[in-house]
Every structure is written in C-alpha cells, then in structure tokens.
Design an enzyme around this catalytic site. Structure first.
Site, PDB file in Angstrom:
ATOM      1  N   ASP A   1       0.841  -1.193   0.002  1.00 51.34           N
ATOM      2  CA  ASP A   1       0.167   0.008   0.079  1.00 51.34           C
ATOM      3  C   ASP A   1       0.930   1.325  -0.071  1.00 51.34           C
ATOM      4  O   ASP A   1       1.640   1.570   1.001  1.00 51.34           O
ATOM      5  CB  ASP A   1      -0.754  -0.168   1.332  1.00 51.34           C
ATOM      6  CG  ASP A   1      -1.926   1.136   1.377  1.00 51.34           C
ATOM      7  OD1 ASP A   1      -1.706   2.110   0.605  1.00 51.34           O
ATOM      8  OD2 ASP A   1      -2.773   1.060   2.211  1.00 51.34           O
TER       9      ASP A   1
ATOM     10  N   SER B   1      -3.003  13.092 -14.232  1.00 52.22           N
ATOM     11  CA  SER B   1      -4.222  13.443 -14.692  1.00 52.22           C
ATOM     12  C   SER B   1      -4.571  14.741 -15.263  1.00 52.22           C
ATOM     13  O   SER B   1      -3.990  15.698 -14.639  1.00 52.22           O
ATOM     14  CB  SER B   1      -5.327  12.774 -13.466  1.00 52.22           C
ATOM     15  OG  SER B   1      -6.746  13.407 -13.976  1.00 52.22           O
TER      16      SER B   1
ATOM     17  N   TYR C   1      -9.294  14.923  -4.858  1.00 49.01           N
ATOM     18  CA  TYR C   1      -8.821  14.523  -6.108  1.00 49.01           C
ATOM     19  C   TYR C   1      -7.897  15.324  -6.760  1.00 49.01           C
ATOM     20  O   TYR C   1      -6.702  15.211  -7.078  1.00 49.01           O
ATOM     21  CB  TYR C   1      -9.516  13.651  -6.759  1.00 49.01           C
ATOM     22  CG  TYR C   1      -8.811  12.855  -8.057  1.00 49.01           C
ATOM     23  CD1 TYR C   1      -8.555  11.609  -7.700  1.00 49.01           C
ATOM     24  CD2 TYR C   1      -8.919  13.444  -9.280  1.00 49.01           C
ATOM     25  CE1 TYR C   1      -7.894  10.927  -8.860  1.00 49.01           C
ATOM     26  CE2 TYR C   1      -8.180  12.760 -10.332  1.00 49.01           C
ATOM     27  CZ  TYR C   1      -7.672  11.383 -10.102  1.00 49.01           C
ATOM     28  OH  TYR C   1      -7.255  10.729 -11.061  1.00 49.01           O
TER      29      TYR C   1
ATOM     30  N   LYS D   1      -3.880  15.993  -7.069  1.00 49.87           N
ATOM     31  CA  LYS D   1      -3.123  16.021  -8.266  1.00 49.87           C
ATOM     32  C   LYS D   1      -2.604  17.322  -8.853  1.00 49.87           C
ATOM     33  O   LYS D   1      -1.563  17.104  -9.397  1.00 49.87           O
ATOM     34  CB  LYS D   1      -4.184  15.385  -9.709  1.00 49.87           C
ATOM     35  CG  LYS D   1      -4.878  14.145  -9.462  1.00 49.87           C
ATOM     36  CD  LYS D   1      -3.744  13.299  -9.615  1.00 49.87           C
ATOM     37  CE  LYS D   1      -4.201  11.706  -9.453  1.00 49.87           C
ATOM     38  NZ  LYS D   1      -2.918  10.662  -9.746  1.00 49.87           N
TER      39      LYS D   1
END
Length: 249
Positions: free
Chosen positions: A59, A141, A154, A158
């Site tokens: 992980d 992304s 998110y 990013k």
C-alpha cells in the site's frame, strides 16, 4: 540485460496498460499494489509477452511497505531504471462541505504522500546504482489543471503531484534522474466507465463523455520510458479528443 520498471497500482486500468506496454519493450517489471490476485493476473499476461515479473503486495500509503517493495525489486532484478507512480483513489463525489476529514486524508495519503514516498525510494536507489540514474513518471491526470464538480480531494492531490513532478525533476538532475508526468483524460478503464452513462458538468448538466482506448496511455508511457536520460518529457497530456477539457466545456 533488460531494463527494470516498477509500476504502482499495476493490477488494473492504466497500471495494467503500462505493465503490458513495458513488457512488450522487454522490461523486467515489479508490479506493486494492494490486490495480489489482480497483480498476479497482469503478471501472467506480461510473462506471456516474455517479461520477467515480480509481484509486490504494498500500500503506497504505508512507507515501510513501499521501501520493502523497492528493496525487493532491487534484490530480484539488480536495479530500477523506471518507476511509474500510478496508484491513486478518489473520494465520493459529494459536496465539499459534506466530506469527512478521513475521506480527505485517505486520498492525500495515497495520491500525494504515496507518490512522494515512492519518489524518495526511487531517488535513494537510482542515485547509488551503477550506472547512476533512471526515470520517474507520475500519473497526474488532467485534474492537475482543471477540476470536475465535487472533486476537491482528488483535484488538490493531483495539483500537488504536478508540483512534486517539477521539484523532483529539478532535484533529480544531478543524479541523472529524469522526472516527468503523464496527464490522462477519459481512458476507458473501470474507474472511468461512468463517463459513458453521463457525469456532472461544470454548468450543472449531466453529459456523456467520449472515452479512448487505455492502450494509448500504455504506449505513451513506453515512449517516455524509452527516451535517453539526457531527454525528458516533463508533461504530456493524452486524452479522448472530444472530451470537455480544452476550451469552455
């Protein structure tokens, strides 16, 4: 002697596409992720292409597990030439004010802190191996530049990856470590298939968005990986041509 790659989040989607594209180029590959059964399935496909593989259960939010995966890769293959930092998660698409701190922290721990720890481990190994150096590619992304509605954790992480890419690119120069970023828009993966049935837009509407074959992402990563270390793709965007990203939606 084949080059050695380590790919995080290697069991599905973009990670799987990267593994298969690199396998076709002759890389030995360490597949890192939390779901061993999926990693083993992808490893078998890579082996069918002639690649040597290593499955590492880890992980990226747990630094000790990351170190063990990197050290295990060196023990198995002798060095690491390429790291693709791909592992990532999102939070529920709910209003920002309704997110819990735990939901925020989970995304930060994996998407941002996990990338940082992997970069640290890559630097540690790449600066000391002979010949020195290597390449790191981060999955940024298109959210590195533009948010979707209800995507604060998110999008924030990013954007952070973009900053990490720039800082690590600068700090890696003296060790012949080239660091770049791939920004992906609407690749047809399990995570993105919701686009085909309609997703919220900035104007409040729900619209279906075009998707592209994820193989194009893998091919781009292989292209970046194959460049000599005196050349670097710092940032590249690979996206479905007609997705609502360029322009005003």
């Amino acid at each position: 002697m084949s080059k050695v790659a380590l790919v995080t989040g290697a069991g599905t989607g973009v990670g799987k596409a990267a593994v298969l594209a690199l396998a076709a180029k002759g890389y030995a590959i360490a597949l890192v992720g939390r779901r061993v059964a999926l990693l083993e399935e992808v490893a078998a496909e890579a082996q069918a292409l002639g690649a040597r593989t290593l499955v590492c259960a880890a992980d990226v939010a747990r630094p000790q597990e990351v170190r063990e995966a990197f050290d295990g890769t060196v023990a198995a293959f002798g060095r690491i030439d390429l790291v693709f930092n791909n592992a990532g998660v999102g939070a529920p698409a709910i209003p920002l004010e309704d997110l819990t701190y735990e939901q925020w922290k989970t995304v930060v721990d994996i998407n941002l802190s996990g990338v940082f720890v992997c970069i640290q481990e890559a630097f540690r190994i790449m600066k000391s191996q002979n010949p020195q150096g290597g390449r790191i590619i981060n999955n940024g992304s298109v959210s590195s530049y533009a948010p979707r509605p209800n995507s604060a954790p998110y999008t924030a992480t990013k954007h952070g990856v973009l900053g990490l890419t720039k800082a690590a690119s600068l700090d890696g120069r003296k060790y012949d470590i080239a660091v770049g970023q791939i920004d992906i828009g609407n690749a047809a993966t399990e995570m993105a298939m919701k686009m085909a049935s309609g997703v919220p837009q900035a104007d409040g509407s729900i619209r279906i968005e075009p998707l592209m074959d994820v193989k194009h992402v893998g091919d781009t990563i292989a292209y970046m990986a194959e460049m000599p270390l005196d050349a670097n793709v710092l940032n590249v965007t690979v996206m479905a041509t007609k997705m609502p990203f360029v322009g005003r939606g």
